[in-house]
Design an enzyme around this catalytic site. Structure first.
Site, PDB file in Angstrom:
ATOM      1  N   HIS A 101       0.839  -1.204   0.000  1.00 22.73           N
ATOM      2  CA  HIS A 101       0.000   0.000   0.000  1.00 22.73           C
ATOM      3  C   HIS A 101       0.872   1.252   0.000  1.00 22.73           C
ATOM      4  O   HIS A 101       0.370   2.348   0.232  1.00 22.73           O
ATOM      5  CB  HIS A 101      -0.909   0.001   1.224  1.00 22.73           C
ATOM      6  N   LYS A 134     -16.380   5.799  -2.000  1.00 19.93           N
ATOM      7  CA  LYS A 134     -17.606   5.800  -1.209  1.00 19.93           C
ATOM      8  C   LYS A 134     -18.437   7.033  -1.536  1.00 19.93           C
ATOM      9  O   LYS A 134     -19.662   6.952  -1.671  1.00 19.93           O
ATOM     10  CB  LYS A 134     -17.257   5.753   0.279  1.00 19.93           C
ATOM     11  N   LYS A 163     -10.604  12.310   6.172  1.00 22.93           N
ATOM     12  CA  LYS A 163      -9.615  11.241   6.022  1.00 22.93           C
ATOM     13  C   LYS A 163      -8.519  11.521   7.040  1.00 22.93           C
ATOM     14  O   LYS A 163      -8.525  12.569   7.679  1.00 22.93           O
ATOM     15  CB  LYS A 163      -9.065  11.216   4.605  1.00 22.93           C
ATOM     16  N   ARG A 164      -7.600  10.612   7.205  1.00 20.67           N
ATOM     17  CA  ARG A 164      -6.485  10.885   8.116  1.00 20.67           C
ATOM     18  C   ARG A 164      -5.828  12.201   7.748  1.00 20.67           C
ATOM     19  O   ARG A 164      -5.761  12.568   6.567  1.00 20.67           O
ATOM     20  CB  ARG A 164      -5.463   9.743   8.043  1.00 20.67           C
ATOM     21  N   THR A 199      -9.741   5.102  -0.939  1.00 23.22           N
ATOM     22  CA  THR A 199     -11.022   4.420  -1.065  1.00 23.22           C
ATOM     23  C   THR A 199     -12.148   5.336  -0.614  1.00 23.22           C
ATOM     24  O   THR A 199     -13.312   5.109  -0.959  1.00 23.22           O
ATOM     25  CB  THR A 199     -11.067   3.135  -0.215  1.00 23.22           C
ATOM     26  N   LYS A 245      -1.931  14.618   2.112  1.00 22.93           N
ATOM     27  CA  LYS A 245      -3.347  14.679   1.748  1.00 22.93           C
ATOM     28  C   LYS A 245      -3.831  16.119   1.629  1.00 22.93           C
ATOM     29  O   LYS A 245      -4.944  16.376   1.181  1.00 22.93           O
ATOM     30  CB  LYS A 245      -4.185  13.912   2.779  1.00 22.93           C
TER      31      LYS A 245
END
Ligand code: PLP
Ligand code: PLP
Lengths: 827, 827
Positions: B371, B678, B563-564, B674, B569
């Protein structure tokens, strides 16, 4: 409207209580196999069947327990709260089934499924949350409280590891942690929402509130107490009471900051250590080591229990002045005595009652039972420890002591010697708090556990107190519950008794047992009695063979001494006696040997892990057994077996199979003793000293009905003074010498043990009592030959045991100490 | 004879499966209230009703789970074992009920009892045994494996504390332990008898066996692994597979001696620390700190799982050479890579297979999914640590590496640079084991998690390996399960889709979803679609008001980034964009403000406890929100909300309510992502960079159907080289300056954060991407005004999401990597 519709719906769906016919039981068992144990209905083993059956019984207990709790709530009687750090419950399955009255139905249900009830019952591990007598007493009393419909709660700690498992390797005791919860425990109900914060450490600060100074405790650490409820069903009643045990969990309400600074993982791991508080039972039943963890356990237990008790009171009552009308708090020894300063703290610091008012309440609610015989064994807490762990409680104890000293001075003047003897605070190398003095001063009643114990308390241990407050002192001789110790553990005897008495009522009404006296010489009872005893001996013999490989003869006298290993209990006297017997047989002419009454000597019991002499006694027992059991000269005439890991289940097996049992503590050292009562009930004859409750057993069954020996209580001090000037019998010197000389090996190892019984060192008077011990043993031999006489004595032992039922003990407590009344749940 | 009688009896008592009509469900619920939850049928609260309902569902799961396991046993197909240290399961109640197909019956049953299903479902806490994407992926894949009838097992750790709870105090993140098991967990089945010893430390000694030298590991410590089985029901099938999680317990088979020497209490307390191994999840999803506890967790997990897997194989097969025909082992990242040396150790040291034979087996059973995007982030274990904890495993790894180096030399000659790059052992200041290199060499297949990720692996991270073994490299783009992410979390959308497709089959056969494209412009679908979306926004708005007190307008665009928190990010890019928007609004003429599209910016996510910059981003978000939300100039035009404690349940609530969602990682940093899938499934439009799986989303729905911006993967290195010479837009400098100047307070605290995005430090290219980010945002605003277009795009997003179902991912894995086939349990 909607609410009634809902309630109606629920009623519709209630088809009454669970049914107890074999078919319903089978269905429930199989459902539990599939859904609770998560095994297939078509393939599950004995252990899984045990689990399923237990859940099936648990369901039925829960029904009654709910109803009982609801009933108590509605009636709101005065309640007793039994506070004990130890409960030796043993197994629950058989006991529950019997108290529910569905033993036969269960056995039927199982046999059709291809299982045997007895085999499943054997799958259960013991709940061993206690050391010995004190802890088993708590368990027996809970059974009596439930059966007699008293509104009672037991409170205790849910140790993750119970009393260590005793494993014998090469004759030495090793200790293994007792992972009793590893396979689940169907007998408890986890109450995830019944939790209380318990606080430790920190400081005390002064605050002004409404113009008045108040002391406020600012704690430094917090853990959570979670309740686990163990339903305790009564026999012949719907009443099912609660034994609530607390487990420690990390608290999630506290010190959030900690996590923004240091290492997150470390912080969580540290916090998790909170669980250590309730993880281990201290494996010592007589000494107190002043360890912080033990003190934490005590306060954790006390704080959670009192929060729960006060919460329950306040749910219904506003006025704390009524507290003593509704609540009796029983201190089982001094272990929970921190409850005294804790209640004071709550009343004064949290409820803001005045000091005098608060102390007045204290003095009305507490009663205290001591199990200690010697002043030296009384529990003391080092002030340093208390100051750091519970600073506010130390202050309160000091305040109580000041008040106490003032009162005392009014009564006895400035007798400083006596004042300092009676003070709650002990000055000295290690300044300490005397928990017994605190408990006596603050309790309305102080109980001993036998008549003799009470005399010793009044004349020796608590003389100073007794003289000033004689009215506080009572005694309630210990008792044991016939439900477990006859009905559960000796079903054959139980049936026999019921048959001859023509009723089962003695199971609730123990005095009926005396009715057996009438048939003490009846030949056909004799036959049946001996048959029952033989079957029990067979079961015991099988167990001995299975655990030790030793085959024993059923014709031999089974002579048992099973209890904690202690120098004062004198297992060493027993072993030296066995060596003597062995020595005699060896030196006998072959022909004479035929006259010897064959014996199987059975010894069992655990030694505290740090108690060196006790451990040496265990090793000696094994060394001697090794010699004797392998000596072809001796054969069946003498065998010695050590049964490992003595616990309640082992007791249930051994006691019914014993012909003779030994309770041979040096007079004045056993506060009561309850083991003897269990043997007595089961028709085992006693070979005993006049110590503890034995004195009362003599009153009941007569000296002739047992084998009494040894120095009496008042002889002991004199004998001790005499020391090495006492003439010790030659045989005694001889057997000790055999050990010293390495006759049984391990010469060096046993040296220090031999030292303890020679000359001035023989504190427990083995030498002085040896001769009379041998005489008593000879009398037992003689008695055993006359089987008719022996059987009569056996019947009279059982018939005379009714005074030693815990039902009687509890009745006394209820009337004379707690002031509570039965509160029976309707059917 | 007797056995058949017994079996017949059991069949008689089986009245088939549990019934699912509302009346049967009610009865079962009330029985569980009374007997399992131990409350009164007439008084239980929502939480207790949740517990009872859950047990009622658990019973039904157990039935299917039994049948499935039995079926697998009978058929003995090749099985896949999914090894993952993390599973982010979230709640189980709704998911189970839906997969069992009894949602309506349950809702009916409850409503007649006066309870609402949705309210009860809210009582459940999340099972958060993982950090983020990787862990939730495991959970989605388990659901697909079950639904598609694959003979699969998940293995993992039962952490006593899941991922920390994020608590915000004054805008700062604090971490609270997640006591998720404190109130019991009906979704697991404790398997007290499924335990294995796991060993640590010790030494390796040489032994001669049959004349051959063998290495034998003499371990120094032992703990016990206990299994907890979590049944995972498939949808539209009876198949219910197992997620087996291990918990550590002190072992009772070991070092008894210890207890005869030291302090008993200390010894037990120390041993109890064994439980620490499985107590905490490491809360970091990208960095590895080489901590001993983490390594212990990994080996504990691997050892217990493999003992179980090999035991299951050996129950039926004798010949280990058949192992690869029956077993596929999937390594979810390198966390379980110790499985490789562990299988070698078992085969060579315990089963005494030859090294080559054993290594041959290894190479046929393992497949590895990485990953990671960056070589720097690959897991390394310091040799020192491994040597002390697992000395034999280190030897085996060295042996594998020697063999590997020999093979390599044959292929590439003495290219020492390349050899040392590829070596499993990394020399250097801290000598380490490269777990990825080990995994690649020993696996038959190496998977990336998206097409782009795969390209990066082949051209950068594992270039050296790819060139030599291109056939090993595959990719399986991640997916998410529509059961949870539409059916459970967005029931209204679910019903709408089924209505328009005329079938519910898309829930098992996701490709049918494409059928929605046909109606993408249908006005009546548009209306219903918007209605569903509005209801979901309402629910989200209520949640925001409840948690933060902020009222938000339903007419605003709900713009979500959850998200984290990671610098890559780029939550900071989002916040700086919001500051810019705020700045614009402030500087607008009143009239112009009317043209502004109102926005509710929602940010959420956890920062690893030790990740300072991530924590500063959280604080900045709060500081900016404080300013904006209290500025009356702005009103409903712009709101900023931080939703605390992002987890699966929060995702289920937020995702259906989002209009726009941001996935704006610097290109080349997100392996797959992911979260985006969603949102896509739920008809939320994406504002994204061309990173990870977004590239494939573009392929499916087209660039026009989303708001794309920013540098592409191949631009990034060039841009980084340019560094401070890139012309950064003025607006960017301006908003950073506002932060620097203390416009939002905490000037000093934010300084280091600002430094990370300026000049040469701007590693994640916030400056370089800022302009195109703002353009994309402007395009989104424009799109939102045209609600018809927006709705069409939304429908097409859902319609285009079928490729991103984990069903497709699992189908690919089964065919191309594991070689397994469905094994459907008959009804
Ligand atoms: C397991 C256990 N330990 C200790 C005791 C107390 O025995 P004693 O009163 O003989 O010391 C009993 C009583 O039966 C018991 O069952
Ligand atoms: C709780 C949680 N964390 C993390 C993720 C992964 O999100 P992303 O792929 O956007 O990083 C998800 C996915 O929905 C999730 O539900």
């Amino acid at each position: 409207g909607e609410r009634t519709a809902k309630a109606e719906r629920m009623f519709e769906l209630m088809d009454g209580f669970l049914k107890n016919d074999p078919l319903s039981l089978q269905k429930d068992i199989l459902d539990h196999v599939e859904y609770t144990v998560a095994r297939s209905r078509f393939s599950f083993d004995d252990f899984e069947a045990y689990q399923a059956l237990s859940h099936c019984i648990r369901d039925r207990l829960i029904e009654r327990w709910h109803d009982t709790q609801l009933h108590f709530k509605r009636k709101d009687p005065k309640r007793v709260y039994f506070l004990s750090l130890e409960y030796l419950m043993g197994r629950s399955l058989s006991n529950s089934i019997i108290n529910l009255g569905i033993r036969d139905q269960c056995a039927d249900a199982l046999s059709q499924l291809g299982f045997e009830f007895e085999v499943l019952a054997e799958q259960e591990g013991d709940a061993a949350l206690g050391n010995g007598g004190l802890a088993r007493l708590s368990a027996c009393q809970m059974d009596s409280l439930a059966t007699m419909d008293f509104p009672a709660w037991g409170y205790g700690l849910r140790y993750q590891y119970g009393l260590f498992r005793q494993v014998i390797l090469d004759g030495f005791q090793h200790e293994q942690p007792d992972y009793w919860l590893n396979f689940g425990n169907p007998w408890e109900i986890e109450r995830v929402h019944v939790t209380y914060p318990v606080k430790f450490y920190g400081t005390v600060e002064e605050e002004i509130l409404n113009g008045e100074k108040h002391q406020v405790w600012i704690p430094g650490e917090m853990v959570e107490a979670v309740a686990y409820d163990n339903p305790i069903p009564g026999y012949g009643t719907r009443n099912t009471i609660t034994l609530r045990l607390w487990a420690a969990k990390p608290s999630n309400q506290h010190d959030m900051e900690a996590y923004n600074t240091g290492d997150y993982i470390d912080a969580v791991v540290n916090r998790q250590r909170a669980e250590t508080i309730s993880s281990i039972l201290y494996p010592d039943d007589r000494s107190h080591q002043g360890k912080e963890l033990r003190l934490k356990q005590q306060y954790f237990f006390v704080s959670a229990s009192l929060q729960d008790i006060i919460r329950r009171f306040k749910d219904v009552h506003k006025d704390l002045n009524q507290f003593p009308d509704k609540v009796a708090l029983q201190l089982n020894d001094t272990h929970p005595a921190l409850a005294i300063p804790e209640v004071m703290r709550v009343l004064v610091d949290e409820e803001h009652l005045g000091w005098n008012k608060a102390f007045d309440i204290i003095c009305k609610i507490f009663s205290f039972t001591t199990h200690t015989v010697l002043a030296e064994a009384l529990e003391k807490i080092p002030v340093d420890l208390l100051e750091s762990l519970l600073p506010r409680h130390l202050q309160i104890i000091y305040d109580i002591n000041s008040f106490f000293m003032e009162e005392l001075k009014k009564r006895i003047g400035l007798d400083y010697n006596r004042l300092s003897r009676m003070s709650i605070v002990e000055e000295g190398a290690v300044k300490s708090i005397r928990m017994a003095n605190l408990s006596i001063f603050c309790s309305h009643t102080v109980n001993g556990v036998s008549k003799l114990h009470s005399e010793l308390l009044q004349t020796r241990v608590f003389k100073d107190f007794y003289e000033l407050w004689p009215e506080k002192f009572q005694y309630k001789t210990n008792g044991v519950t016939q439900r477990r110790w006859i009905v559960v553990s000796n079903p054959n005897l139980c049936a026999l008794i019921s048959k001859w008495l023509g009723t089962e009522s003695w199971i609730r009404d123990i005095d009926l047992l005396m009715g057996l006296r009438e048939y003490a010489t009846d030949i056909s009872l004799h036959q049946e009695w001996r048959m029952v005893r033989r079957v029990n001996k067979m079961r015991l013999a099988e167990y001995i063979e299975a655990t030790s490989g030793l085959k024993v003869s059923l014709d031999a006298m089974f002579d048992v001494q099973m209890k904690r290993i202690h120098e004062y209990k004198r297992q060493l006297l027993n072993i030296l006696g066995i060596i003597h017997r062995y020595d005699c047989i060896k030196n006998m002419a072959k022909d004479d040997r035929r006259k010897v009454v064959p014996r199987v000597c059975i010894i069992g019991g655990k030694a505290a892990p740090g108690y060196e002499m006790a451990k040496k006694i265990i090793k000696l027992c094994h060394a001697v057994a090794e010699k004797i059991n392998n000596d072809s000269d001796v054969g069946d005439l003498l065998k010695l077996v050590f049964i490992p890991d003595y616990n309640v289940s082992v007791a249930e097996l051994v006691i019914p199979g014993a012909d003779l049992s030994q309770h041979i503590s040096t007079a004045g050292h056993e506060a009561s003793g309850t083991g003897s009562m269990k043997f007595l009930m089961n028709g085992c004859l006693l070979l005993a000293t006049a110590d503890g409750s034995t004195v009362e057993i003599i009153e009941e069954i007569g000296e002739d009905n047992m084998f009494l020996f040894g120095a009496k209580v008042h002889d002991v001090p004199t004998l001790r003074e005499k020391g090495s000037t006492i003439k010790v019998p030659l045989q005694f010197a001889r057997v000790v010498r055999m050990v010293r000389d390495g006759y049984f090996g391990f010469q060096d190892y046993f040296e220090s043990l031999c030292n303890t019984v020679e000359g001035n060192n023989d504190y427990y008077l083995l030498g002085a009592d040896f001769e009379s011990y041998l005489e008593a043993q000879a009398a037992a031999d003689k008695g055993f030959i006359d089987q008719e006489k022996w059987t009569r004595m056996s019947i009279l032992s059982t018939a005379g045991s009714s005074r030693f039922s815990s039902d009687r003990t509890i009745q006394d407590y209820a009337e004379k100490t707690w002031g509570i009344e039965p509160c029976r749940c309707p059917l």
